[in-house]
Scaffold this active site. Sequence first.
Site, PDB file in Angstrom:
ATOM      1  N   GLY A  15       0.805  -1.208   0.000  1.00 53.84           N
ATOM      2  CA  GLY A  15       0.000   0.000   0.000  1.00 53.84           C
ATOM      3  C   GLY A  15       0.834   1.252   0.000  1.00 53.84           C
ATOM      4  CD  GLN A  16       5.227  -0.242   0.239  1.00 52.32           C
ATOM      5  OE1 GLN A  16       4.131  -0.698  -0.026  1.00 52.32           O
ATOM      6  NE2 GLN A  16       6.305  -1.014   0.347  1.00 52.32           N
ATOM      7  CB  SER A  23       7.327  -0.555  -3.028  1.00 50.68           C
ATOM      8  OG  SER A  23       6.546  -1.733  -3.050  1.00 50.68           O
ATOM      9  CB  ALA A  25      13.421  -1.683   8.468  1.00 43.35           C
ATOM     10  CB  SER A  26      11.393   2.988   6.274  1.00 42.18           C
ATOM     11  OG  SER A  26      10.293   3.174   7.127  1.00 42.18           O
ATOM     12  CB  ALA A  70      15.308   8.072  -2.337  1.00 38.76           C
ATOM     13  CE  LYS A  71      17.676  10.467   4.886  1.00 37.73           C
ATOM     14  NZ  LYS A  71      18.351  11.008   6.088  1.00 37.73           N
ATOM     15  CB  VAL A  93       9.114   8.623   3.887  1.00 35.36           C
ATOM     16  CG1 VAL A  93       8.181   7.880   2.944  1.00 35.36           C
ATOM     17  CG2 VAL A  93       8.379   9.822   4.488  1.00 35.36           C
ATOM     18  CD  GLU A 149       9.850   1.319   9.846  1.00 35.16           C
ATOM     19  OE1 GLU A 149       9.696   0.235  10.428  1.00 35.16           O
ATOM     20  OE2 GLU A 149      10.945   1.705   9.393  1.00 35.16           O
TER      21      GLU A 149
END
Length: 773
Positions: free
Chosen positions: A481-482, A484, A521-522, A727-728, A730, A732
């Site tokens: 749902g994020q 990816s 863990a994002s 990019a990193k 977001v 969590e």
Amino acid sequence: MSDKKFVGEDVTDIRSVNKVTGATRYAADINLPGMLYAVMVRSEYAHAIVKDIDKSEALKVRGVVSIVTYKDFPGLHFGTYVHDQVAFTSHPRYVGDPIAAVAAETQEIAEKAARLVAIKYEILPHILNPEVAFKSEKIILHPDMHTYKAYAGFFNYKKSTNVPNHMKVRKGDIEKGFEESDLVVESRITVPPIYHGNIETHACVCQYDPDGHLFVQSCTQGPFLLREMLSSALGIPLNRITVLHTAVGGGFGGKISGNIEIRAAAIAQRCEYRPVKMALSRREEWETVYTRQSLIGYYKTGAKKNGKIIARKVTLYWDAGAYADYEVSVARSAGFMSAGPYDIPNVWVDSYAVYTNKLVATAYRGFGCSETTFCYEQDMDIVAKKLGLDPVEFRLKNAFERGMTNVTGQRLRSCALKDCINLVNEKAGPEPEKSGNCVIKRGRGIAVMHKFTVHTVPTADIVKLNEDGTITLETSAVDIGQGSDTIMAQILADVLGIGIDKITVVPIHTDYSGYGWQTAASSKTFFNGNSTIRAGLDLRKKILHYGSMVLHIPESDLATKDGKIYSISEPGKSIPFSAVSLGVFNEEGGQYGGPVIGYGVFTVEDGSFLDPQTGKGRKPSAFWMFAAMIAEVEVNTETGNIRVVRLVSANDVGKAINPKMVKGQMDGGAIQGLGSALFEEVLINDEGKVMNANMHDYKMPTIGDCPDEVLSMPVETQPHPDGPFGAKGVGEPAMACPAAAIANAVADALGVRIYSMPLTPEKVLDALEARPS
């Protein structure tokens, strides 16, 4: 690599059409010919020994095909980080622990038969409080804990206790730090268990071929982890297990570990190759599966008059529930996050995972990050107030910056925390006016956070060039749902120079997809983003090589754009990707090369474990995430009701691959955090039974609870040097700050502090009544 065309743009979720039209197929939607339905028989007691089990009456029910018990699968253990569970147990350790399972022609028949399985118990003493369990010498829930198989670095157990993991952090001289402090503050803060609240409950379908090969369709967050757990629990080699990933209707960490899949696969062995579906009802999901762990935290902070923090001591008791599952990882990770994102010279942390006779606790959007933020950020406000300092300036004075080292000794290569703090402070504007003697009191609170990810998890992605020039991406990132799938498609489109509409991202199939242990863990944008880039570059290298042969142009003069290979010096000379999809054919009919496939792997080569005695390590996290939030509230002093008026947040994301999706993650995390702050709590009675396993008695936020304004701002001032396009993560961090910021805002409004979640009207009124006149 081609020019960026899709990275950094608001691309719509590539799965959205199927989702909004109802076409997306979830595990519970699967119906196969001859399918059976499985139901578990669970313990009625929090702690017991099964003395006898009688399934004779249940077997008489017409339509029952098979019943399996703990007697059918002895001795095989499984788990995520610690193998402390079995498929079915004769030693139940919580109410709901699986003892047996029934498979029948219909769900109703299976449920009826399950009620007829008769079990005789020897009731044992149980223990529900993690701090009490930590000290207990009489009730030891896992006396054979020292024999369990476990992952290195996650199982620093204390033999003959209820502690499967003790995480230590030792930095500087803690006692000297307190001696040199002008102010020392101590607090005890508690956080209750809460539900993940995913709309889709756990569901799966399992089936064996006549040759013994197991096929599992599941809404898991970790298909390869699930395959590993099935192998451990059932003694089946990995090459004889296939996991097919279905769409996930929300996970938040609750679908990482294998659970019902183990039991469904076990009973499917006794069902003559027929498919077996197991899908939990909402009540069963909430009474018997997973929660976020509860926490009892003790904080002691020392500071100088000038506002510099010089010492912090932390003791954390994490309620693992009956089995350690992910909780040993939570205790570890939260341990080295628990001092906060501050440059403190003297730190001492003891973080304990503790067995109790409650529901199994597991990962939940942050691995203890939200809970520890709730603790240390209240501590920060207490210290600031006692020193007479502005809470924003106090945090800026102590906050991490790029180049500093944190408590583990890791140097921070990307840290825009101060940018986040300054941004939310600017956008929040002037402090709300205090309301004097009015019934409605207004307040503002700030909270900041930091969050690790994994030190390394190998990811592999595969990119295929189809005959018509379109692309198929087999990524090991699970879209829960994020978004990816969309992120990976955007990255790959820019790497290859092709339209995103020409890329299809396919579901994970463990027989042919690239490897990826789990989605947690994002980490997916960073890890799979990098492996997708490498797979795309590998494929691009091949098509440029083949294109050079067809166009008779040196590879150095070729580039890709809009699905074509073209000459840089003579752009009019080009061929479509499709021209080289099967390699290159010569005039005589010979073929060079073949189908074009790109393969990419990413690992963190300099990642490291932590020293078990000091918590030190060169690089225990591939990257660190940071965020800040300001909350504004109105509190009714007559009813105790809290209304959150504004949430203003800024997240250090490095680079927003898809700004709209990043803001969506931040908005969703803000409201999810609001729910944990004000409403959510799993209520468990003295016998270990859940009392509110339904959406009427377990309050989750609705649209009516949302603030008037939710302002979410990605911060891109410090791209990560190792991240895909900088990019990193977001997902969590978005949930970490709300509870702490709201608690600080309530304290600002009332002049009294509430040290436990959720901040209910009853607690507000009790705090006001106890306030000194």
